[in-house]
Write a protein that holds these residues in place. Structure first.
Motif, mmCIF file in Angstrom:
data_model
loop_
_atom_site.group_PDB
_atom_site.id
_atom_site.type_symbol
_atom_site.label_atom_id
_atom_site.label_comp_id
_atom_site.label_asym_id
_atom_site.label_seq_id
_atom_site.Cartn_x
_atom_site.Cartn_y
_atom_site.Cartn_z
ATOM 1 N N TYR A 113 -10.066 -2.548 2.121
ATOM 2 C CA TYR A 113 -9.707 -1.140 1.225
ATOM 3 C C TYR A 113 -9.067 -0.302 2.087
ATOM 4 O O TYR A 113 -8.265 0.481 1.992
ATOM 5 C CB TYR A 113 -10.981 -0.647 0.516
ATOM 6 N N THR A 114 -9.717 0.068 3.449
ATOM 7 C CA THR A 114 -9.466 1.082 4.384
ATOM 8 C C THR A 114 -7.879 0.980 4.893
ATOM 9 O O THR A 114 -7.220 1.846 5.006
ATOM 10 C CB THR A 114 -9.996 0.961 5.492
ATOM 11 N N THR A 115 -7.185 -0.272 4.764
ATOM 12 C CA THR A 115 -5.934 -0.359 5.179
ATOM 13 C C THR A 115 -4.887 -0.644 3.949
ATOM 14 O O THR A 115 -4.011 -0.270 4.142
ATOM 15 C CB THR A 115 -5.769 -1.721 5.969
ATOM 16 N N THR A 116 -5.430 -0.762 2.539
ATOM 17 C CA THR A 116 -4.559 -0.817 1.474
ATOM 18 C C THR A 116 -4.825 0.284 0.549
ATOM 19 O O THR A 116 -3.937 0.324 -0.218
ATOM 20 C CB THR A 116 -4.674 -2.429 0.908
ATOM 21 N N LEU A 117 -5.952 0.484 0.643
ATOM 22 C CA LEU A 117 -6.384 1.722 -0.354
ATOM 23 C C LEU A 117 -6.111 0.908 -1.748
ATOM 24 O O LEU A 117 -6.049 1.765 -2.854
ATOM 25 C CB LEU A 117 -5.251 2.745 -0.417
ATOM 26 N N ASN A 118 -6.336 -0.262 -1.963
ATOM 27 C CA ASN A 118 -6.517 -0.953 -3.547
ATOM 28 C C ASN A 118 -7.715 -1.037 -3.581
ATOM 29 O O ASN A 118 -8.485 -1.585 -2.899
ATOM 30 C CB ASN A 118 -5.699 -2.135 -3.081
ATOM 31 N N PHE A 159 -4.856 8.444 6.101
ATOM 32 C CA PHE A 159 -4.341 7.408 5.281
ATOM 33 C C PHE A 159 -5.191 7.241 4.134
ATOM 34 O O PHE A 159 -6.169 6.592 3.953
ATOM 35 C CB PHE A 159 -4.759 5.870 5.973
ATOM 36 N N SER A 160 -4.743 7.890 3.213
ATOM 37 C CA SER A 160 -5.663 8.066 1.833
ATOM 38 C C SER A 160 -4.674 8.328 0.762
ATOM 39 O O SER A 160 -3.600 8.948 1.000
ATOM 40 C CB SER A 160 -6.486 9.204 1.908
ATOM 41 N N ASP A 161 -5.342 8.266 -0.511
ATOM 42 C CA ASP A 161 -4.267 8.404 -1.785
ATOM 43 C C ASP A 161 -3.702 9.815 -1.782
ATOM 44 O O ASP A 161 -2.508 10.036 -2.084
ATOM 45 C CB ASP A 161 -4.791 8.182 -2.967
ATOM 46 N N THR A 215 0.972 -1.136 -0.078
ATOM 47 C CA THR A 215 0.000 -0.083 0.040
ATOM 48 C C THR A 215 0.763 1.129 0.042
ATOM 49 O O THR A 215 2.130 1.197 -0.348
ATOM 50 C CB THR A 215 -0.969 0.032 1.141
#
Lengths: 268, 345
Positions: free
Chosen positions: B248-253, A246-248, A193
């Motif tokens: 998704y909230t932990t990998t943002l994938n 924690f975001s793009d 990530t």
């Protein structure tokens, strides 16, 4: 006598070997304290928590109530190009604008003339995933958490945290117009990530090399201009992004603030 | 000379007493890998499990001082008789009755878990307790305060000394002790286990037929012997009331949106309600979901949409068989094991 000599010989040999296997041979000689000062500023003003009022490139007025960041993995290189890596166990610091003492990082390095300073803004991924017993001092999640620099739900350190008030930010549940930038992300443990670990290299030649000698304490004075967080490759608007964790989008903020460090001068 | 029998008697008593003491020590067998399980993932080499460490961990697990107002312990949301879940609660409630957003999962076979939480956000069991302790809707306490309370307690300094050699109470020591307790929570004594290990009577014909159906329709994800493959998937239950996006909230994938950790199916009889937000109350409701209530979404697991048909086909007869097999996964021994109970202290 001969035996002892042989032993010493072997010991020396082993030491020599292990030294040689280091990627960069460390300058020899006695160690002395090197101080690295992080002086937080904003644009052309000295940063004042809570009381200072500032305006970013988006034209938004704001004040700052909290500023903390991790500096780690410090390395210095002599004018001759010989690098010394500060032992990792004594190379993690949390700089906190509210605590003046935390803004002076003290490391022990061999005597020498240093022209380059390298450090990590954040906590490397190896340490971020190490056994809890190896994470002491500034890194103890059971105290770092209380300093608010650790995400429990997504095991990892917050590398950089800045909070403040701005009329441009919407009212939050606590009734304040608060903006919050909590930037972290070491790349992920079980799945890849985002990675916001930044390695910063600073050339000290123009501002003055650090002459480290015993009995003295050279101080490398770094200015950290947090306005760069807003005004950089991306123009960050508080109204559009009042909370970034924690975001793009955090990647854009981290890319902006990577340029916030400049070397002002060195006191030798 | 006359006194000899008495002496012998006294000696015998001493010997027996000595023995029973030794037995006591022997009865703590430490961590044992069940024969039908693989190698544990938890790094036991960094945390030697001892009786004193395990007992300290157990005491901490049932210690309400870990919460701000000394009311909530880990054991309140992870109840042994419910296989260490929060029985009867869809999402668990914590301090001041504040509600969380997820269903409390069973704490069992943690030594084989690669990640923790429904979204896998925690990657080391030693880091896990920090989350509920500091979560405002769970225990709402700070670690510094907890450590202060433990240091001021009449028993803890001595218990830390017994477990770690000195009475120093630190965060890492506390975490290690709690991990020792949780790693010991091994559930491997269900009927299924005794059949697989050939230690007891074989499956009944119904159970055997159910096992075959299970292996063809469920075990891709709910893999034996843990009944999870530790992966994160979207099983098509649809977006929940709070739009929890899971992994998704932990990998943002984006491919991880609405994916949750595949839960184990051990001890289902004790762990209702089901799914990450506890929305399904019975196993019948779960099977209704898999057979005809599945919702299509971009991240729905492809296994649940084969030949463009949604869901898993299970006939009424098959459902009965499947349920009888699932019933063999309940481990009464685990939920009654005295070593794990609050009363054991």
């Amino acid at each position: 006598m001969k035996r002892i000599l042989t032993l010493i010989g072997i010991a020396t040999f082993i030491m020599a070997c292990s030294k040689e296997s280091n990627p960069a041979p460390a300058p020899t000689g006695e160690k002395a304290t090197l101080s690295i000062q992080f002086d937080n500023i904003i644009g052309s003003k000295n940063l004042q928590l809570n009381t200072g009022n500032y305006t970013n490139a988006a034209g938004e007025q704001f004040s700052i109530s909290k500023l903390q960041y991790y500096i780690s993995n410090i390395r210095v290189k002599t004018t001759a190009g010989v690098e010394f890596v500060v032992p990792q166990d004594s190379s993690y610091f949390l700089v906190n604008e509210a605590e003046p003492a935390s803004q002076f990082l003290k490391v022990r390095v061999p005597e020498g003339d240093y022209a380059t300073l390298t450090f990590v803004l954040g906590v490397d991924s190896l340490r971020s995933t190490m056994d809890i017993s190896k994470r002491t001092g500034a890194l103890d999640p059971s105290s770092g958490m209380d300093a608010g620099m650790y995400w429990g739900w997504n095991s990892g350190y917050i590398f950089f945290k800045m909070e403040g008030l701005s009329a441009a930010a919407p009212v939050d549940p606590s009734g304040q117009n608060k903006f919050r930038y909590h930037i972290g992300g070491f790349g992920g443990y079980s799945a890849p990530t985002l990675n916001n670990i930044k390695t910063i290299v600073i050339d000290l030649t123009a501002g003055g090399i650090a002459r480290v000698r015993k009995g003295r304490e050279a101080n490398i004075h770094i200015m950290t201009d947090v306005m760069k967080l807003f005004n950089g490759g991306t123009m960050v608007s508080i109204a559009a992004h009042p909370t970034v964790m924690f975001s793009d989008y955090s990647v854009l903020i981290a890319n902006n603030y990577t340029s916030m460090f400049t070397h002002d001068h060195t006191e030798n | 000379m006359k006194h000899r029998p008495i002496l012998v008697g006294a000696l015998l008593v001493v010997v027996i007493y000595g023995c029973s003491k030794a037995d006591d020590v022997m009865s703590f067998m430490g961590f044992r890998k069940p024969a039908n399980f693989g190698a544990p993932v938890y790094k036991l080499e960094n945390n030697d499990i001892t009786q004193a460490g395990f007992e300290l961990g157990r005491k901490l697990f049932y210690e309400p001082r870990l919460s701000r107002n000394n009311t909530i312990s880990c054991g309140d949301c992870h109840i042994q008789t419910s296989a260490f879940t929060h029985h009867g609660h869809d999402v668990s409630h914590g301090i001041d009755d504040r509600l969380g957003s997820r269903n409390s999962p069973p704490i069992m076979n943690m030594a084989w878990s690669q990640t923790f939480m429904w979204d896998g956000g925690v990657f080391d069991l030693d880091l896990q307790p920090i989350v509920p302790i500091t979560n405002p809707v769970e225990m709402d306490e700070t670690m510094a305060n907890v450590l202060e309370k433990l240091r001021a307690h009449p028993q803890y300094p001595a218990l830390f000394k017994k477990a770690f050699g000195t009475s120093e109470i630190t965060g890492p020591r506390m975490m290690k002790a709690m991990s020792q307790f949780m790693v010991m929570l091994v559930s491997a004594n269900s009927r299924y286990d005794s059949v697989v290990r050939q230690q007891g009577p074989a499956f009944t014909p119904d159970e055997q037929a159910g096992y075959v159906i299970f292996k063809s329709k469920c075990s891709n994800c709910h893999q034996e012997p843990l009944f999870t493959d530790n992966s994160f998937r979207n099983n098509g239950i649809g977006v929940g009331y709070n739009d929890d996006q899971g992994r998704y909230t932990t990998t943002l994938n984006p491919a991880d949106k609405y994916c949750f950790k595949v839960p184990s199916l051990r001890n289902l009889a004790y762990t209702a309600p089901y799914m990450h937000d506890g929305r399904l109350l019975t196993l019948d409701a779960v099977l209704d979901h898999y057979t005809h209530e599945m919702q299509d979404m971009p991240t729905l697991d492809p296994l649940l949409k084969q030949n463009s048909t949604l869901g898993i086909a299970v006939t009424t007869t098959e459902r009965g068989l499947l349920l009888s097999f699932l019933n063999t996964l309940n481990d009464k021994h685990f939920i009654t094991d005295k070593r794990f109970s609050e009363q054991a202290q």
